[in-house]
Design a protein around this motif. Structure first.
Motif, PDB file in Angstrom:
ATOM      1  N   UNK A 209       0.822  -1.284   0.059  1.00 35.40           N
ATOM      2  CA  UNK A 209       0.084  -0.117  -0.130  1.00 35.40           C
ATOM      3  C   UNK A 209       0.855   1.257   0.068  1.00 35.40           C
ATOM      4  N   UNK A 210       0.483   2.196  -0.885  1.00 34.53           N
ATOM      5  CA  UNK A 210       1.332   3.405  -0.779  1.00 34.53           C
ATOM      6  C   UNK A 210       0.335   4.612  -0.272  1.00 34.53           C
ATOM      7  N   UNK A 211       0.845   5.177   0.796  1.00 32.38           N
ATOM      8  CA  UNK A 211      -0.065   6.151   1.468  1.00 32.38           C
ATOM      9  C   UNK A 211       0.042   7.427   0.561  1.00 32.38           C
ATOM     10  N   UNK A 212      -0.999   8.435   0.730  1.00 34.70           N
ATOM     11  CA  UNK A 212      -1.070   9.653  -0.148  1.00 34.70           C
ATOM     12  C   UNK A 212       0.183  10.226   0.199  1.00 34.70           C
ATOM     13  N   UNK A 213       0.689  10.370   1.449  1.00 31.04           N
ATOM     14  CA  UNK A 213       2.178  11.143   1.778  1.00 31.04           C
ATOM     15  C   UNK A 213       3.375  10.515   1.205  1.00 31.04           C
ATOM     16  N   UNK A 214       3.033   9.179   1.107  1.00 31.31           N
ATOM     17  CA  UNK A 214       4.388   8.577   0.221  1.00 31.31           C
ATOM     18  C   UNK A 214       4.166   8.769  -1.082  1.00 31.31           C
ATOM     19  N   UNK A 215       3.220   8.866  -1.547  1.00 30.01           N
ATOM     20  CA  UNK A 215       3.015   9.163  -3.260  1.00 30.01           C
ATOM     21  C   UNK A 215       3.605  10.662  -3.558  1.00 30.01           C
ATOM     22  N   UNK A 216       3.136  11.613  -2.533  1.00 30.42           N
ATOM     23  CA  UNK A 216       3.461  12.979  -2.679  1.00 30.42           C
ATOM     24  C   UNK A 216       4.819  13.103  -2.537  1.00 30.42           C
ATOM     25  N   UNK A 217       5.541  12.437  -1.436  1.00 25.47           N
ATOM     26  CA  UNK A 217       7.012  12.575  -1.420  1.00 25.47           C
ATOM     27  C   UNK A 217       7.748  11.833  -2.510  1.00 25.47           C
ATOM     28  N   UNK A 218       7.156  11.031  -3.168  1.00 23.78           N
ATOM     29  CA  UNK A 218       7.520  10.271  -4.357  1.00 23.78           C
ATOM     30  C   UNK A 218       7.537  11.264  -5.462  1.00 23.78           C
ATOM     31  N   UNK A 219       6.698  11.932  -5.639  1.00 22.77           N
ATOM     32  CA  UNK A 219       6.662  12.999  -6.769  1.00 22.77           C
ATOM     33  C   UNK A 219       7.883  14.095  -6.434  1.00 22.77           C
ATOM     34  N   UNK A 249      -7.674   5.502 -17.374  1.00 23.54           N
ATOM     35  CA  UNK A 249      -7.552   3.968 -17.210  1.00 23.54           C
ATOM     36  C   UNK A 249      -8.824   3.154 -17.503  1.00 23.54           C
ATOM     37  N   UNK A 250     -10.132   3.774 -17.236  1.00 21.02           N
ATOM     38  CA  UNK A 250     -11.432   3.250 -17.496  1.00 21.02           C
ATOM     39  C   UNK A 250     -11.503   2.398 -16.290  1.00 21.02           C
ATOM     40  N   UNK A 251     -10.989   2.668 -14.946  1.00 17.21           N
ATOM     41  CA  UNK A 251     -11.082   2.024 -14.049  1.00 17.21           C
ATOM     42  C   UNK A 251     -12.201   2.284 -13.086  1.00 17.21           C
ATOM     43  N   UNK A 252     -12.888   1.415 -12.218  1.00 20.14           N
ATOM     44  CA  UNK A 252     -14.080   1.655 -11.264  1.00 20.14           C
ATOM     45  C   UNK A 252     -13.453   1.668  -9.975  1.00 20.14           C
ATOM     46  N   UNK A 253     -13.944   2.732  -8.981  1.00 17.31           N
ATOM     47  CA  UNK A 253     -13.753   2.850  -7.780  1.00 17.31           C
ATOM     48  C   UNK A 253     -14.377   1.639  -6.975  1.00 17.31           C
ATOM     49  N   UNK A 254     -15.483   0.979  -7.366  1.00 14.43           N
ATOM     50  CA  UNK A 254     -16.303   0.006  -6.738  1.00 14.43           C
ATOM     51  C   UNK A 254     -15.858  -1.260  -7.085  1.00 14.43           C
ATOM     52  N   UNK A 255     -15.664  -1.524  -8.341  1.00 13.15           N
ATOM     53  CA  UNK A 255     -15.021  -2.743  -8.885  1.00 13.15           C
ATOM     54  C   UNK A 255     -13.674  -2.689  -9.560  1.00 13.15           C
ATOM     55  N   UNK A 256     -12.510  -1.986  -8.780  1.00 10.75           N
ATOM     56  CA  UNK A 256     -11.461  -1.818  -9.449  1.00 10.75           C
ATOM     57  C   UNK A 256     -10.686  -2.953 -10.358  1.00 10.75           C
ATOM     58  N   UNK A 257     -10.300  -2.598 -11.357  1.00 12.11           N
ATOM     59  CA  UNK A 257      -9.447  -3.426 -12.389  1.00 12.11           C
ATOM     60  C   UNK A 257      -7.619  -3.217 -12.053  1.00 12.11           C
ATOM     61  N   UNK A 258      -7.397  -2.151 -11.810  1.00  8.57           N
ATOM     62  CA  UNK A 258      -5.990  -1.888 -11.809  1.00  8.57           C
ATOM     63  C   UNK A 258      -5.633  -1.201 -10.437  1.00  8.57           C
ATOM     64  N   UNK A 259      -6.199  -0.240  -9.799  1.00  7.60           N
ATOM     65  CA  UNK A 259      -6.058   0.274  -8.602  1.00  7.60           C
ATOM     66  C   UNK A 259      -6.937   0.547  -7.524  1.00  7.60           C
ATOM     67  N   UNK A 260      -6.852  -0.015  -6.376  1.00  8.00           N
ATOM     68  CA  UNK A 260      -7.726  -0.038  -5.184  1.00  8.00           C
ATOM     69  C   UNK A 260      -7.375   0.811  -4.250  1.00  8.00           C
ATOM     70  N   UNK A 261      -8.505   1.220  -3.512  1.00  5.96           N
ATOM     71  CA  UNK A 261      -8.155   2.225  -2.254  1.00  5.96           C
ATOM     72  C   UNK A 261      -8.213   1.357  -1.146  1.00  5.96           C
ATOM     73  N   UNK A 262      -7.291   1.682  -0.202  1.00  5.73           N
ATOM     74  CA  UNK A 262      -7.454   0.787   0.948  1.00  5.73           C
ATOM     75  C   UNK A 262      -7.794   2.092   1.904  1.00  5.73           C
TER      76      UNK A 262
END
Length: 275
Positions: A209-219, A249-262
């Motif tokens: 899992x990548x946190x929002x803070x981790x992703x912001x620091x990565x940028x 990506x045409x992804x769904x938040x309820x039934x994600x194919x690529x990225x899911x929210x934790x």
């Protein structure tokens, strides 16, 4: 300030306020840039197409075409980092700016030191060898069947030969770090530089899992394990970029194919099992 030579770093400044334009000019010159100063969206678009800047600053309240529309038009012709600068500070304005294609949103009045820090963070992020238009001139790579680099890959395509492929794969989604191409199957997906970098980080992390803070620091290209402070607006910006990425990506938040929210933590790749 303009020059007939071809500098290593170019910034296009699109700002109708002469005082703010002068301040931006000073900060970018101090950061080692050649600057192209424009006062309207039409002039700014022409400058981006002509000079292929690494970074473009963009005001929202411009004469003629507003900054949101300018950002959308820039994204059709350039992969320049767009830094939107505006006195509009409502969350809806920030979301609209990032959705229009901006990589950064800085509220006026801003401190020159903060602007300089954001410029330096953008420069630490990987880019194509020649900043400019990300178009069909870059050959499509052969996508291997796993998530590993494939240095021995070789394939002729449209007269070009791909000798190396340094990428990541998840299901039918593939990303090439060298050409910065993203494919779903054989269909190319157009992403902003920030969306590409976020997707690359998620693919690199796999099921972690990548946190929002981790992703912001990565940028920001912060060192691994860094505890640099990440503000709430920066975290909300990550949420907006991820939402834009999912939409493309045409992804769904309820039934994600690529990225899911934790929930309450961040984001990660979905399982390879299932549809």
């Amino acid at each position: 300030m303009t020059s007939t030579s071809t500098p290593a770093l170019v910034a296009v400044i699109i700002e109708d306020d002469p005082d703010v334009r002068s301040l931006l000019d000073e900060v970018f010159l101090a950061a080692g840039f050649e600057t192209i100063l424009t006062g309207s969206g039409v002039e700014g678009l022409a400058a981006v197409e002509q000079h292929h800047p690494v970074i473009t600053t963009l005001d929202i309240n411009l004469p003629g075409i507003d900054g949101f529309e300018v950002a959308r038009r820039i994204r059709r012709v350039s992969d320049t980092f767009i830094m939107m600068l505006s006195a509009l500070s409502e969350e809806s304005d920030v979301v609209l700016g990032l959705t229009s294609g901006a990589d950064e949103y800085l509220v006026k009045p801003f401190r020159p030191r903060e602007l300089r820090a954001r410029i330096e963070a953008l420069l630490r992020r990987p880019r194509l060898a020649a900043p400019g238009v990300a178009d069909a001139r870059v050959p499509t790579p052969r996508v291997p069947d796993n998530n590993r680099s494939d240095p021995g890959a070789e394939q002729a395509l449209d007269g070009a030969t791909v000798l190396t492929w340094r990428g990541r794969v998840h299901r039918d989604l593939s990303l090439d770090l060298d050409t910065r191409l993203v494919l779903i199957g054989q269909r190319r997906i157009e992403l902003t530089p920030t969306e590409f970098d976020l997707l690359a980080m998620l693919l690199e992390a796999g099921k972690r899992v990548c946190s929002k803070a981790d992703l912001a620091r990565g940028l920001r290209a912060a060192p691994p394990g860094s505890n640099d402070y990440v503000s709430e607006p920066d975290k909300r910006a990550i949420e907006t970029h991820i939402a834009n990425l999912r939409r493309k990506l045409g992804d769904s938040t309820t039934q994600p194919r690529y990225i899911e929210t934790v929930r309450g933590v961040g984001y990660r790749l979905t399982s390879n099992e299932g549809s």
